[in-house]
Write a protein that holds these residues in place. Structure first.
Motif, PDB file in Angstrom:
ATOM      1  N   UNK A   1       0.828  -1.202   0.000  1.00 40.20           N
ATOM      2  CA  UNK A   1       0.000   0.000   0.000  1.00 40.20           C
ATOM      3  C   UNK A   1       0.865   1.254   0.000  1.00 40.20           C
ATOM      4  N   UNK A   2       1.915   1.247   0.833  1.00 39.95           N
ATOM      5  CA  UNK A   2       2.798   2.408   0.886  1.00 39.95           C
ATOM      6  C   UNK A   2       3.620   2.521  -0.390  1.00 39.95           C
ATOM      7  N   UNK A   3       3.976   1.379  -0.994  1.00 42.13           N
ATOM      8  CA  UNK A   3       4.690   1.410  -2.272  1.00 42.13           C
ATOM      9  C   UNK A   3       3.896   2.177  -3.312  1.00 42.13           C
ATOM     10  N   UNK A   4       2.600   1.909  -3.362  1.00 40.07           N
ATOM     11  CA  UNK A   4       1.729   2.596  -4.312  1.00 40.07           C
ATOM     12  C   UNK A   4       1.702   4.095  -4.033  1.00 40.07           C
ATOM     13  N   UNK A   5       1.633   4.471  -2.758  1.00 41.34           N
ATOM     14  CA  UNK A   5       1.613   5.887  -2.389  1.00 41.34           C
ATOM     15  C   UNK A   5       2.932   6.568  -2.765  1.00 41.34           C
ATOM     16  N   UNK A   6       4.052   5.867  -2.581  1.00 34.19           N
ATOM     17  CA  UNK A   6       5.347   6.456  -2.896  1.00 34.19           C
ATOM     18  C   UNK A   6       5.503   6.686  -4.399  1.00 34.19           C
ATOM     19  N   UNK A   7       5.098   5.692  -5.207  1.00 32.02           N
ATOM     20  CA  UNK A   7       5.211   5.862  -6.653  1.00 32.02           C
ATOM     21  C   UNK A   7       4.269   6.978  -7.121  1.00 32.02           C
ATOM     22  N   UNK A   8       3.113   7.099  -6.479  1.00 34.70           N
ATOM     23  CA  UNK A   8       2.206   8.205  -6.792  1.00 34.70           C
ATOM     24  C   UNK A   8       2.864   9.544  -6.479  1.00 34.70           C
ATOM     25  N   UNK A   9       3.653   9.585  -5.403  1.00 34.38           N
ATOM     26  CA  UNK A   9       4.397  10.807  -5.062  1.00 34.38           C
ATOM     27  C   UNK A   9       5.416  11.126  -6.149  1.00 34.38           C
ATOM     28  N   UNK A  10       6.115  10.107  -6.650  1.00 33.86           N
ATOM     29  CA  UNK A  10       7.043  10.329  -7.759  1.00 33.86           C
ATOM     30  C   UNK A  10       6.293  10.838  -8.991  1.00 33.86           C
ATOM     31  N   UNK A  11       5.096  10.295  -9.231  1.00 35.39           N
ATOM     32  CA  UNK A  11       4.295  10.737 -10.374  1.00 35.39           C
ATOM     33  C   UNK A  11       3.935  12.214 -10.250  1.00 35.39           C
ATOM     34  N   UNK A  12       3.623  12.662  -9.031  1.00 39.82           N
ATOM     35  CA  UNK A  12       3.302  14.073  -8.815  1.00 39.82           C
ATOM     36  C   UNK A  12       4.528  14.951  -9.064  1.00 39.82           C
ATOM     37  N   UNK A  13       5.696  14.476  -8.650  1.00 39.52           N
ATOM     38  CA  UNK A  13       6.933  15.217  -8.914  1.00 39.52           C
ATOM     39  C   UNK A  13       7.171  15.314 -10.413  1.00 39.52           C
ATOM     40  N   UNK A  14       6.884  14.229 -11.127  1.00 43.53           N
ATOM     41  CA  UNK A  14       7.055  14.223 -12.578  1.00 43.53           C
ATOM     42  C   UNK A  14       6.146  15.257 -13.241  1.00 43.53           C
ATOM     43  N   UNK A  15       4.920  15.402 -12.724  1.00 51.81           N
ATOM     44  CA  UNK A  15       3.990  16.385 -13.289  1.00 51.81           C
ATOM     45  C   UNK A  15       4.524  17.808 -13.136  1.00 51.81           C
ATOM     46  N   UNK A  16       5.404  18.008 -12.159  1.00 43.54           N
ATOM     47  CA  UNK A  16       5.990  19.326 -11.936  1.00 43.54           C
ATOM     48  C   UNK A  16       7.209  19.561 -12.826  1.00 43.54           C
ATOM     49  N   UNK A  17       7.548  18.570 -13.672  1.00 44.06           N
ATOM     50  CA  UNK A  17       8.608  18.754 -14.662  1.00 44.06           C
ATOM     51  C   UNK A  17       9.867  17.948 -14.450  1.00 44.06           C
ATOM     52  N   UNK A  18       9.966  17.200 -13.339  1.00 41.46           N
ATOM     53  CA  UNK A  18      11.171  16.419 -13.069  1.00 41.46           C
ATOM     54  C   UNK A  18      11.189  15.144 -13.910  1.00 41.46           C
ATOM     55  N   UNK A  19      12.296  14.895 -14.578  1.00 46.67           N
ATOM     56  CA  UNK A  19      12.492  13.655 -15.319  1.00 46.67           C
ATOM     57  C   UNK A  19      12.837  12.550 -14.327  1.00 46.67           C
ATOM     58  N   UNK A  20      12.121  11.426 -14.387  1.00 49.11           N
ATOM     59  CA  UNK A  20      12.273  10.389 -13.365  1.00 49.11           C
ATOM     60  C   UNK A  20      12.580   9.038 -13.992  1.00 49.11           C
ATOM     61  N   UNK A  21      13.567   8.343 -13.420  1.00 49.46           N
ATOM     62  CA  UNK A  21      13.849   6.943 -13.744  1.00 49.46           C
ATOM     63  C   UNK A  21      13.825   6.176 -12.434  1.00 49.46           C
ATOM     64  N   UNK A  22      12.885   5.266 -12.306  1.00 48.43           N
ATOM     65  CA  UNK A  22      12.655   4.548 -11.050  1.00 48.43           C
ATOM     66  C   UNK A  22      12.920   3.065 -11.266  1.00 48.43           C
ATOM     67  N   UNK A  23      13.952   2.542 -10.611  1.00 46.60           N
ATOM     68  CA  UNK A  23      14.298   1.132 -10.709  1.00 46.60           C
ATOM     69  C   UNK A  23      13.514   0.327  -9.678  1.00 46.60           C
ATOM     70  N   UNK A  24      12.921  -0.759 -10.102  1.00 45.95           N
ATOM     71  CA  UNK A  24      12.145  -1.598  -9.184  1.00 45.95           C
ATOM     72  C   UNK A  24      12.041  -3.019  -9.724  1.00 45.95           C
ATOM     73  N   UNK A  25      11.858  -3.961  -8.807  1.00 45.63           N
ATOM     74  CA  UNK A  25      11.593  -5.353  -9.203  1.00 45.63           C
ATOM     75  C   UNK A  25      10.136  -5.722  -8.945  1.00 45.63           C
ATOM     76  N   UNK A  26       9.342  -4.768  -8.427  1.00 45.75           N
ATOM     77  CA  UNK A  26       7.949  -5.039  -8.061  1.00 45.75           C
ATOM     78  C   UNK A  26       7.038  -4.832  -9.276  1.00 45.75           C
ATOM     79  N   UNK A  27       7.018  -5.809 -10.162  1.00 45.60           N
ATOM     80  CA  UNK A  27       6.284  -5.668 -11.417  1.00 45.60           C
ATOM     81  C   UNK A  27       4.779  -5.464 -11.223  1.00 45.60           C
TER      82      UNK A  27
END
Length: 219
Positions: A171-197
């Motif tokens: 559940x928190x993983x989903x919230x954290x990736x959503x936070x990264x998505x919000x940062x991306x909307x503000x213009x930050x280019x993001x590369x997120x490495x994960x094994x949680x397919x």
């Protein structure tokens, strides 16, 4: 923003960990980086962070060939890149506020110039009431949000994340990736490495897949 041209990487005289990587990352994009354990995800992130140089090929960042830059030039360019680790790497003797403000202190900026920005960012990531808490008193999710805030307080153009959800529940993983998505909307280019397919199915961002030293793009 990022361009790799037939990049290869080996450690010492060993076999190539990464080979013939050729790709471009556009400004403001979001990519997941996946692949089996040992496929070279962390090594690729180190190349992107400019803490490793390729064994062959060329790397361009922000339109500039960085392959032959001296150390001082690399350090200046690295200030435009943020990094979030799986293991948080907060300093135990500093409060949440002090940990997040640390990159600005290192640059020699006076607290009066950044206090409002740090406070606003901590409020935004949900840590407004935890600013004075030491890391030992934070939950795993709070520590990771503090680590994310520290990585972006300098407003980097690129944010790299190395398994940032590895130590938290789904559940928190989903919230954290959503936070990264919000940062991306503000213009930050993001590369997120994960094994949680399964986590990635909640998002429509393209995937960079490392396998057997090569890289492919999906989506």
């Amino acid at each position: 923003m990022i361009e790799f041209d037939t990049v290869g990487l080996r450690y010492g005289h060993g076999p190539e960990i990464l080979r013939d990587l050729s790709f471009k990352i556009e400004p403001g994009s979001f990519h997941f980086l996946t692949g089996p354990s040992g496929s070279g995800k962390t090594s690729l992130l180190k190349l992107l962070l400019l803490s490793l140089k390729p064994s062959r090929g060329r790397v361009k960042m922000f339109g500039q060939d960085v392959t032959d830059l001296d150390q001082d030039s690399l350090l200046r360019m690295r200030r435009h890149i943020g990094i979030v680790f799986q293991e948080f790497r907060l300093l135990d003797h500093l409060t949440t506020y002090e940990n997040v403000a640390l990159p600005l202190r290192v640059l020699g900026r006076p607290e009066s110039a950044y206090r409002a920005n740090v406070t606003e960012l901590l409020e935004w990531v949900g840590l407004g009431e935890r600013m004075d808490a030491l890391p030992a008193l934070l939950s795993g999710g709070e520590k990771q949000r503090a680590a994310i805030a520290r990585a972006v307080i300098g407003r980097p153009d690129i944010l790299l994340a190395d398994e940032p959800t590895g130590n938290v529940d789904p559940e928190l993983s989903l919230r954290l990736v959503t936070l990264f998505a919000e940062l991306n909307k503000m213009g930050t280019t993001i590369i997120l490495a994960t094994h949680e397919l399964p986590l990635l199915d909640n998002f429509k961002y393209p995937r960079m897949v490392l396998r057997d030293g090569g890289l492919s793009f999906h989506g």
